[in-house]
Structure formats: structure tokens, C-alpha cells
Scaffold this active site. Structure first.
Site, PDB file in Angstrom:
ATOM      1  CD  GLU A 183      -5.875 -26.884 -12.173  1.00 53.58           C
ATOM      2  OE1 GLU A 183      -5.242 -26.151 -11.378  1.00 53.58           O
ATOM      3  OE2 GLU A 183      -7.042 -27.270 -11.958  1.00 53.58           O
ATOM      4  CD  GLU A 200      -6.165 -28.697  -7.227  1.00 49.47           C
ATOM      5  OE1 GLU A 200      -6.864 -28.059  -6.415  1.00 49.47           O
ATOM      6  OE2 GLU A 200      -5.373 -28.151  -7.998  1.00 49.47           O
TER       7      GLU A 200
END
Length: 832
Positions: free
Chosen positions: A255, A184
Site C-alpha cells: 500500500e 495490518e
């Protein structure tokens, strides 16, 4: 001769072993359609289970349930800060045993996705990075900084070498098919505005990872245009519309958020199972190849591992397996059914020619066609309107915000909105520890935390002529840091005999203030505002005055642009202010000599250990309540059976709990969300964009977390010990241990399917409700409809189900009688 014989034998053994590894090794590659294992394109459905958030004793059961739920692989992060809490000192003991966890997954026949990071986010303390990194001279985290990169490479290589030594990569015959570097990073870089250092760093990450030669592909999550050979992956509630910038990479959803985390003082967030299933089906409808549930089992933030600020101890995440490892139904069962259908279509989805047809108003058909077979998806993205569609000469009803799957392009096998899996309701039951029930009221002893040296004497371990950030001073050794400063006031000082305002800022989440040995007050931040101003009128004395500030963290920041530089603890200035007429006098204490002490005396001296030295005296009379900085201790017997165990801490304020010396985490049952943080009505409108401060939320006006998980492996036969450090002040008299058991189960299924009811290895005791027709309401509040069948469904199911641990039956008019409804359903509630 003997030497030559044994030398030859040893060589044969080594060659045989290497040959075994080569034969059992898997070749993992990828193309634009999928991950390939030994040349075969795969549809891979995986789930996150974080090994430190459960115990080694729980792992086999969790992984077994994951496999039974239709998963192909288990995904986990690697948590740098718990494995290297002190530079070059490593810990892989207990539930930190990464190798044991991977081998446990392998023993169940599942693959592993190893997300080394080593930044993980994960609502984990400091995002998984050790705070000592922050305090190394010259270090700058997650950028083109040699000090940080050297440490990151050292840890990454340490993990890779450890895994290689055990032959756990697929290229060695092991279960690990993918690994991850960084995580991320787009969210760490402000506005995704990459400068030269950010670009250089992310390219270095890719090159460093690739140089480790693990023999399986690497991925990068939320990294648009990940440098080759990294595979770009998506994280989020929806990823069907995302595609990697590299057209040679497959579509990976690393995710898929099955729920959401909670902060102290927040309400309960929910993500509907039909919304999750819709997202999964849409992802594979639009060319997805690998989807990972984050989380499949959330677990527990034991000790001080929760991130922040304010992430609670439970990391349940409303995952398919709940915090304790129970099946969360219908989420687990509905997704299992979806997985079975997707696996059935694996070859067609990964090899077929794809055609899309837009029927308007959000309705789409997608056909995957090979020479051997065709598979179809019919999706309705309309948030409100159901759709009736004639497709291929057949009529289909597609509810709003749902996907219908036709493995042969004819028969509907699954619709994401039609849930046939049972709903399970769990209840907390009192501790039954022996033939006689455990006493409902525990017997407590107590003692006060020794704060005299800091509050009265102002003694610290380190001093400086400035206010120091809590991360720099405490180095994450404790939640607690004492700030102390003293100053002289002459008898003519204008601050004497006047009202003095003490004003300061804090960013350490919780603050306790003392002046000249007296407790002045406490304050803490809110979820929305992590910095706040404390101000209160105080009285000062001629001569020496002492101000003592106790700053308390509740998890260090774990996410966001430059999160590592967020200030923590007391912020300058610390001011004394006197207003007299039109004149204001301000005394800034920021440059005073400040003394610092890390931690609390009782924690440092391990009052929580069962073999705590006898010199630690506990009192049994006059139990104090609602008094801050108080220790409580009691003993109890472990509940019988094997159901999960929790401790109910209702009545306490805030603190830390230990069972037999095991830190089960921070508690804060006095943190209660306001009514404005909940949905206006509990009719969760899950369609459309999921994320909202109040969408699909409930439990306002109730403690954010009341029950705390006590893993069975923490308990022992005979006497067990619970120790509490109560920081705010509370009453332990209502504390009790309970077990989590299934209380009832329901189905609410359309006609034409076989359904199952199960009480999880306990017998079904009675049929509470059963109706075939168009029953209304939810599990626990079903009501019959006017078009109900005249056949007594309760009697039918009583014969088939009562006394059994589970029962299966088809929902049909042949079994339950004719019902005059357009769409017929059966609703059943059983008591376990």
C-alpha cells in the site's frame, strides 16, 4: 455403441480442457529479488481498485485507464460484510460481483492481486468484518478463538473455492498471481506486544491459507516476521527503508498511499505527485520489486459501507483516477512516465549487481550492473537544497527531494521533481437534459418521518433492564437505534418543580434527545473525540415521564488496537440531577427497563423506492425547511452525454440520499472544518515526513463534502427520482444535478521534452496563456518572466492546438525562440 462414443468424446473434451489449462497456467514463485512468473523475475507496478466502490458498468473503463497508466496488475480487497451480511447468506450481485470484476481485469490483460483478508481496514464499515461475528456467543475477533477462526476459515475457503471454480488463479491459467491473508495485524495488537494467543492466531492464519493450495504465493501486510510461507509486505507513505525479516523474500510495498481519506468535519488532505514519485523511485532504487498504489481509483462509499467513525461518502483518496473515473492529472501522467522507465529497466533491476555510493548531504548514487547493461539512480534526499553532481564524467542537476533515473547510466530519462504531464482542471456544469435546460429549481414533495411511536408512546421491539451497546442491539442493520425508558414521579418527588439536569454519555457519533414527546436537543462527536457528554436542563411532570434517545452511527470503527470492542451508542450512566442548595439528588436510570427499536419508519417502509406503495402520502404544499426528520422527493431528467453526474446537496444538513432506489450514501454538507485544520498557506511543503494534521490541507470553512456521485448506471431514460431523508433539518431548494467536465488544461515543462495537451475528447477552444522562459505561478495563475522569449507562443499553439481534442509539441528554443534563462520552461493554459 452410441453411449461408448459419447463417453469417449466427453473424456476427450475433458482431457483437452485440462491440457489447455495446464498449457496456459503460470508458475508464480519468488526469490529474494522479485516475484517470478514462469521463471522470470518481474518488476510489478499495481494499483488498488475496489469493486464495491464503483459499478460494474464503470469497471472496464477504470481498468483500461489503469493499464494505459502503466500498471501490471489490479489489486482489490474482498469485503466479507457485504458478501455475507447474514451468517451463511451470500450476496455477489451488482457491484459485489467479484468474479465478474476479476474477469474484467483479465480481459484487459492485467494480473490480479486478491487480498481476501478477510479483515481489510480500508476505511470500510467495521473493517470489512460482519457485525454478526461480534454477536456470536463465545466469539473473540482476530485472535486464537475457535468460534472466530471457524467463521474466518469458512469465508476464506468459500472465496477460494468460488475463484478456483472459475479457474482464476494463475496456477489454473487465470490472472491472480498473489493472494493475502489477514491485514495490518501489527496495528491490532496493542504496542505490537504479541501474547501466546496472538502468535498462535497469526501462525494459524498462515497454515490455514497455505492448506487451501491456490498455487500462488500468499502475502501478509504490516506483519513483521510473517510466518513462512507468507511473504511480509509493507504499507505506508514510505517503504523504501523496509525489508522483510525473511531474507529469502522480495521487497513488496502493498500500500503506497496516494492521498488520504476524509472524515466529516475535516479539511482536504493532499499528497503531491512529486512526493509520490520520489517514494516510488526510491523504493525501486533500494531493491523494491512490487509496489501497489493504494488507491489507484478510490471511488464512492455507497450506502452504509464507509467506516468510522465519520468516514465520508467520497473515497476519492486523491488517487490517479478520481472518484468518477477521470484521469487526475498530472498525477496519472507523471506516474505513467515513471512506470515506463522502470519497466524499461526490469531485467537490470532484478538481476544486476548493486552498488551504492554516498556523496553526502543526502545525495546517493545506485548502480545496477549486469554483463549486458547498467542502470542508475541519482537521489537527493535533502529537503531543501538542490544538488549538482558529477557522475560518470557527466554533470547532473538533481532538485531537492527528487530522484533522477538513468536507464543507461548516462542519459537522464526521468526526474521525479520535473513534471511534464498536463494538469487537468475539472468543473461542475448545470444539468442539460434535453433541448431545453432542466429547470434550475426542482419541484419537491415531502412528508414527515413517523416518530410518534418512539417519541410519544415509547414503543420498542425489544426490552431489557439495562443499557445495551448499539452493535449488540442493532447488529448493524441500521445507523439508527432508539433507546426509550419511562419512570414515575410522585407529586412530592424532589425532582418536580426544580431544574433537572439530564446527563448521559454517547459514543454513537450523533444523539437526538426527546423528553415527554418534546425535542430537547442534539449533539455529535468530533473527529478527535468520539465519546462525549450530553447534558441539558429539562422539565419533568408528575406521574409517568418518557425519555427517548436516538443514537446514530456514522460508520463503525474499522481500525486500531481492539477496535471491535469500542463501545457504540448510549453509555451508562443516564442520570437525572437536581442541585438544591448544598444538596444534590441523582437518579440513575441505567437499570431501568429500556425499550429498543432499530431503524427509522420511512427506511423500513422503503419510502425511497420508486414503486413505493401509494399509501405513502406526500404533500406538495408548504415545503418545510430546517425541520429535522423530514423526507423530500423530486424528479429530474438525466443529463445528456456520458460525463460523470453529481448531485449538489448544499443547503442540507445530514441524512441519506437515494436515486431511483439506489442508496448513494450518507450526506452531511453542514459538516464544515475549522480554519485551524488547514495549512497556514497553500504552498504545500511536501518534503520529508508526510503525515501531519495540517500539512498540505485546504478547503477549511467549506463543506467536507458538497457533491455526491450518481453513477450513470443508476439513471434511466425519462424521469428519475431523488429521495432525501433529512435528519438534521435543511433546505432542498438549492439541490441540483450537474456533470463533471474538464474545463482547462495546463503544462509547465522544462526544455527538451515533448508534451501533450488533451481536453478528454472535447476540442481545445482557446489558448489562455503561453510563455517560454521562466514563467511563474500555477495552472490558472501563470505569469510571464523577464527572460521570456520574444516569439509569440500563443500564436504558435493557436495554430497547432485550437479546434483539436489534443496536441503534442516539443519544448525547445527551436520552436519557441531564444530565452535568456538558466533553466527554460514552457507554461501553457488552454480552455476546453
Amino acid at each position: 455403441m452410441g453411449f461408448l462414443f459419447f463417453n469417449s468424446l466427453f473424456s476427450v473434451i475433458i482431457i483437452s480442457f485440462l491440457t489447455f489449462l495446464a498449457v496456459n497456467a503460470s508458475n508464480v514463485t519468488h526469490d529474494s529479488r522479485a516475484i517470478l512468473i514462469d521463471g522470470n523475475r518481474r518488476i510489478l507496478i499495481t494499483g488498488s481498485i475496489h469493486y464495491p466502490r464503483s459499478t460494474a458498468q464503470m469497471w472496464p473503463d477504470l481498468i483500461r485507464k489503469a493499464k494505459e497508466g502503466g500498471l501490471d496488475a489490479v489489486e482489490t480487497y474482498v469485503f466479507w460484510n457485504v458478501h455475507e451480511p447474514v451468517q451463511r447468506q451470500y450476496d455477489f450481485s451488482g457491484n459485489l460481483d467479484l468474479i465478474r470484476f476479476i474477469k474484467t481485469v483479465e480481459a484487459q490483460g492485467l494480473y490480479v492481486i486478491l487480498r481476501i483478508g478477510p479483515y481489510v481496514c480500508a476505511e470500510w464499515n467495521y473493517g470489512g468484518l460482519p457485525v454478526w461475528l461480534h454477536n456470536i456467543p463465545g466469539a473473540k475477533i482476530r485472535t486464537n478463538n475457535d468460534v472466530f477462526k471457524n467463521e474466518m476459515q469458512n469465508f476464506t475457503k468459500f472465496i477460494v473455492d468460488m475463484v478456483k471454480k472459475e479457474n482464476l488463479f494463475a496456477s489454473q491459467g487465470g490472472p491472480i498471481i498473489l493472494s493475502q491473508i489477514e491485514n495490518e495485524y501489527d496495528d491490532f495488537v496493542k504496542n505490537k506486544n504479541y501474547g501466546a494467543d496472538e502468535k498462535a492466531y497469526i501462525n494459524w492464519c498462515a497454515q490455514m491459507a497455505d492448506s487451501l493450495n491456490i498455487g500462488v504465493p500468499w502475502i501478509m501486510c504490516k506483519q513483521i516476521g510473517a510466518p513462512k510461507p507468507m511473504i511480509e509486505a509493507c504499507n505506508g507513505f514510505r517503504c523504501d527503508g523496509n525489508s522483510p525479516a525473511d531474507k529469502g523474500s522480495p521487497k513488496i510495498w502493498a500500500e503506497n498511499w496516494t492521498g488520504w481519506f476524509k472524515r466529516w468535519g475535516s479539511s482536504d488532505p493532499h499528497r503531491s505527485i512529486v512526493d509520490i514519485a520520489f517514494g516510488v523511485a526510491r523504493f525501486f532504487q533500494r531493491g523494491g520489486s512490487l509496489m501497489n498504489y493504494y488507491m489507484y481509483h478510490g471511488g464512492t462509499n455507497f450506502g452504509r459501507t464507509s467506516g468510522g467513525p465519520y468516514i465520508i461518502t467520497s473515497y476519492d483518496y486523491e488517487a490517479p483516477l478520481d472518484e468518477y473515473g477521470n484521469l487526475r492529472q498530472p498525477k496519472w501522467g507523471h506516474l505513467k512516465q515513471l512506470h515506463d522507465v522502470l519497466h524499461m529497466m526490469e531485467y537490470t533491476l532484478t538481476h544486476g549487481v548493486v552498488n551504492y555510493t554516498d556523496f553526502g548531504n543526502g545525495v546517493w548514487a545506485t548502480v545496477y550492473h549486469t554483463n549486458e547493461n547498467s542502470s542508475c539512480f541519482l537521489s537527493n534526499e535533502n529537503k531543501e537544497k538542490d544538488a549538482k553532481l558529477n557522475f560518470g564524467g557527466l554533470d547532473y542537476f538533481i532538485p531537492a527531494w527528487s530522484v533522477t533515473i538513468l536507464p543507461d547510466c548516462k542519459e537522464e530519462v526521468h526526474n521525479t521533481r520535473k513534471v511534464y504531464a498536463q494538469t487537468s482542471n475539472y468543473v461542475k456544469k448545470p444539468n442539460k437534459a434535453a433541448e431545453d435546460d432542466e429547470p434550475t429549481s426542482l419541484k419537491w414533495v415531502w412528508r414527515l418521518e413517523n416518530i410518534e411511536s418512539t417519541v410519544v408512546q415509547g414503543k420498542g421491539d425489544v426490552s431489557a433492564d439495562k443499557i445495551i451497546d448499539q452493535k449488540d442491539m442493532a447488529n448493524d442493520a441500521s445507523d439508527y437505534l432508539w433507546y426509550m425508558t419511562s419512570f414515575e414521579l410522585g407529586k412530592d418527588d424532589p425532582m418536580l418543580n426544580e431544574t433537572v439536569l439530564l446527563r448521559l454519555k454517547d459514543s454513537g457519533q450523533v444523539l437526538h434527545v426527546f423528553v415527554n414527546g418534546a425535542y430537547i436537543g442534539s449533539q455529535w462527536s468530533t473527529e478527535e473525540n468520539h465519546e462525549y457528554t450530553f447534558q441539558k436542563n429539562i422539565s419533568l411532570s408528575p406521574g409517568n415521564n418518557l425519555i427517548t434517545l436516538l443514537s446514530v452511527t456514522v460508520g463503525l470503527a474499522h481500525y486500531g488496537n481492539g477496535y471491535d470492542m469500542n463501545p457504540t451508542g448510549i453509555l451508562a450512566p443516564v442520570e437525572l440531577i437536581v442541585n438544591k442548595g448544598n444538596e444534590t439528588t441523582v437518579k440513575d436510570l441505567s437499570s431501568n427497563k429500556w425499550s429498543y427499536k432499530v431503524g427509522m419508519d420511512g427506511i423500513t417502509n422503503k419510502f425511497f423506492e420508486t414503486d413505493c406503495p401509494s399509501t405513502v402520502k406526500w404533500a406538495s404544499d408548504s415545503l418545510p425547511i430546517n425541520r429535522n426528520f423530514t423526507w423530500y422527493k423530486t424528479t429530474f431528467k438525466a443529463p445528456l452525454g456520458n460525463e460523470p453526474v453529481v448531485v449538489d446537496l448544499l443547503g442540507l444538513g445530514k441524512g441519506i440520499a437515494w436515486v431511483n432506489g439506489h442508496d448513494i450514501g450518507r450526506y452531511w454538507p453542514s459538516a464544515i472544518p475549522g480554519v485551524d485544520l488547514c495549512s497556514k498557506s497553500w504552498d504545500c511543503d511536501f518534503q520529508g515526513s508526510y503525515f501531519s494534521i495540517s500539512k498540505c490541507r485546504d478547503k477549511c470553512g467549506e463543506p467536507t463534502q458538497r457533491w455526491y456521485h450518481v453513477p450513470r448506471s443508476f439513471l434511466q431514460d425519462g424521469e428519475n427520482t431523488l429521495v432525501l431523508f433529512e435528519e438534521f433539518g435543511g433546505n432542498p431548494s438549492a439541490v441540483q444535478f450537474q456533470t463533471v467536465e474538464i474545463g482547462s488544461a495546463c503544462v509547465n515543462a522544462y526544455e527538451g521534452k515533448e508534451v501533450e495537451l488533451s481536453c478528454n475528447n472535447r476540442p481545445i477552444s482557446r489558448i489562455e496563456f503561453a510563455s517560454f522562459g521562466n514563467p511563474q505561478g500555477d495552472c490558472g495563475s501563470f505569469k510571464k518572466s523577464e527572460c521570456e522569449s520574444q516569439v509569440d507562443a500563443v500564436s504558435i499553439l493557436k495554430k497547432e492546438c485550437v479546434g483539436k481534442e489534443s496536441c503534442s509539441f516539443e519544448v525547445s528554443e527551436a520552436k519557441f525562440g531564444k530565452a535568456n534563462c538558466e533553466f527554460k520552461r514552457l507554461a501553457v493554459e488552454v480552455i476546453c
